[in-house]
Motif scaffolding. Structure first.
Motif: not given
Ligand SMILES: Cc1cc2nc3c(=O)[nH]c(=O)nc-3n(C[C@H](O)[C@H](O)[C@H](O)COP(=O)(O)OP(=O)(O)OC[C@H]3O[C@@H](n4cnc5c(N)ncnc54)[C@H](O)[C@@H]3O)c2cc1C
Ligand code: FES
Length: 255
Positions: A53-54, A56, A70-72, A75, A77-78, A118, A215-218
């Motif tokens: 999970r990406p 910042s 800081l994270y929300r 899903g 992973g978080t 976020i 913030e793109e899906r990665m």
């Molecule tokens: C460069 C970058 C910086 C980020 N910084 C923060 C931060 O500081 N705090 C924070 O709370 N969140 C941040 N996010 C968003 C965060 O990565 C997603 O909310 C998180 O991965 C969701 O994971 P999950 O297990 O809760 O959700 P799930 O729905 O289980 O995630 C499933 C998949 O989708 C991806 N995904 C889902 N939502 C997002 C999203 N909005 N952006 C990118 N990938 C997503 C996940 O990485 C995972 O691969 C950032 C994203 C990016 C790309």
């Protein structure tokens, strides 16, 4: 230089509705090179969830080898991350990405920072470094409701702070663009991170002269899988958010 490290959790606390603040310790912090970078987290030792999970980097302290995110917790992973306690470890890949540039500013420049939800965290380290560099920082933070607000006081350390909520339960009712109209008529450079509609509205209103963090899906986070590509605005090409960004000059990619 990026690396993978099992970093020690120092604390992991809830600070607003579904929002957690986690502090980690480890050598990887020595490689953090500026505000706006991110790390890629593996939240379990098992295979589920498979993908990292990406998240910042909100602030880092090289002397102490610590950094804060800081994270929300939303899903799978978080939510797993939110259950980590002190002395647990988190598998961290990073630091990744190209962050917010702070060079090229004239001494004492007026910097406008706009964060939504976020998207607020990476602006904290940016504000800290801009203030340390002698610039004027004005921060506009947008949230859905009072329960979602965090870091309002933390940003006051660096300059004026204006908060908006969509339902008007805290700060002014409306969006960050409304607060900018009212309170920040002039600025030399702007920086923003938040949901796409917010970035789009800011780019339309403020034009070039700013930097937007996407913030793109990665998938991989290191430029190999193309999961995170976004279109260039003036051309047929694309950019990878994980390695070319996440921060881009306003006007360079389609937001
Ligand atoms: C460069 C970058 C910086 C980020 N910084 C923060 C931060 O500081 N705090 C924070 O709370 N969140 C941040 N996010 C968003 C965060 O990565 C997603 O909310 C998180 O991965 C969701 O994971 P999950 O297990 O809760 O959700 P799930 O729905 O289980 O995630 C499933 C998949 O989708 C991806 N995904 C889902 N939502 C997002 C999203 N909005 N952006 C990118 N990938 C997503 C996940 O990485 C995972 O691969 C950032 C994203 C990016 C790309
Ligand atoms: S996430 Fe794999 S190329 Fe960007």
């Amino acid at each position: 230089m990026k690396q993978v490290e099992k970093m020690k959790v120092l604390r992991n606390e809830k600070i607003a509705r579904s929002i957690f603040e986690i502090e980690l310790e480890g050598n990887l912090v020595q490689h953090m090179s500026g505000p706006g970078q991110f790390v890629h987290l593996k939240v379990t030792d098992g295979m589920d969830p498979t993908l990292r999970r990406p998240v910042s980097v909100c602030r880092y302290e090289r002397k102490k080898s610590t950094f804060t995110m800081l994270y929300r917790a939303e899903g799978k992973g978080t939510q797993l991350l939110s259950r980590k306690t002190a002395e647990d470890t988190v598998d961290v890949l990073g630091p990744l990405g190209t962050g917010f540039p702070t060079d090229g500013l004239k001494p004492g420049s007026r910097c406008l920072l706009a964060g939504g939800g976020i998207g607020v965290p990476p602006l904290y380290e940016l504000a800290r470094q801009l203030k340390a560099g002698g610039h004027h920082v004005t921060t506009v933070l947008g949230f859905r409701s009072k329960e979602d607000v965090f870091y309002e006081e933390a940003f006051r350390e660096f300059g004026d702070v204006y908060v908006t909520t969509e339902d008007g339960t805290h700060g002014a009712k409306g969006f960050v663009t409304d607060a900018i109209d009212r309170h920040v008529p002039v600025w030399d450079r702007y920086y923003a991170c938040g949901p796409r509609p917010m970035l789009r509205a800011l780019e339309t209103k403020l034009g070039t002269g700013g930097w937007l963090s996407l913030e793109e899906r990665m998938g991989c986070g290191i430029g190999a899988c193309l999961a995170c590509v976004c279109d260039e605005k003036n051309g047929p090409g694309y950019r990878k958010v994980c390695t070319d960004g996440p921060v881009f000059p306003a006007g360079e990619v389609v937001v």
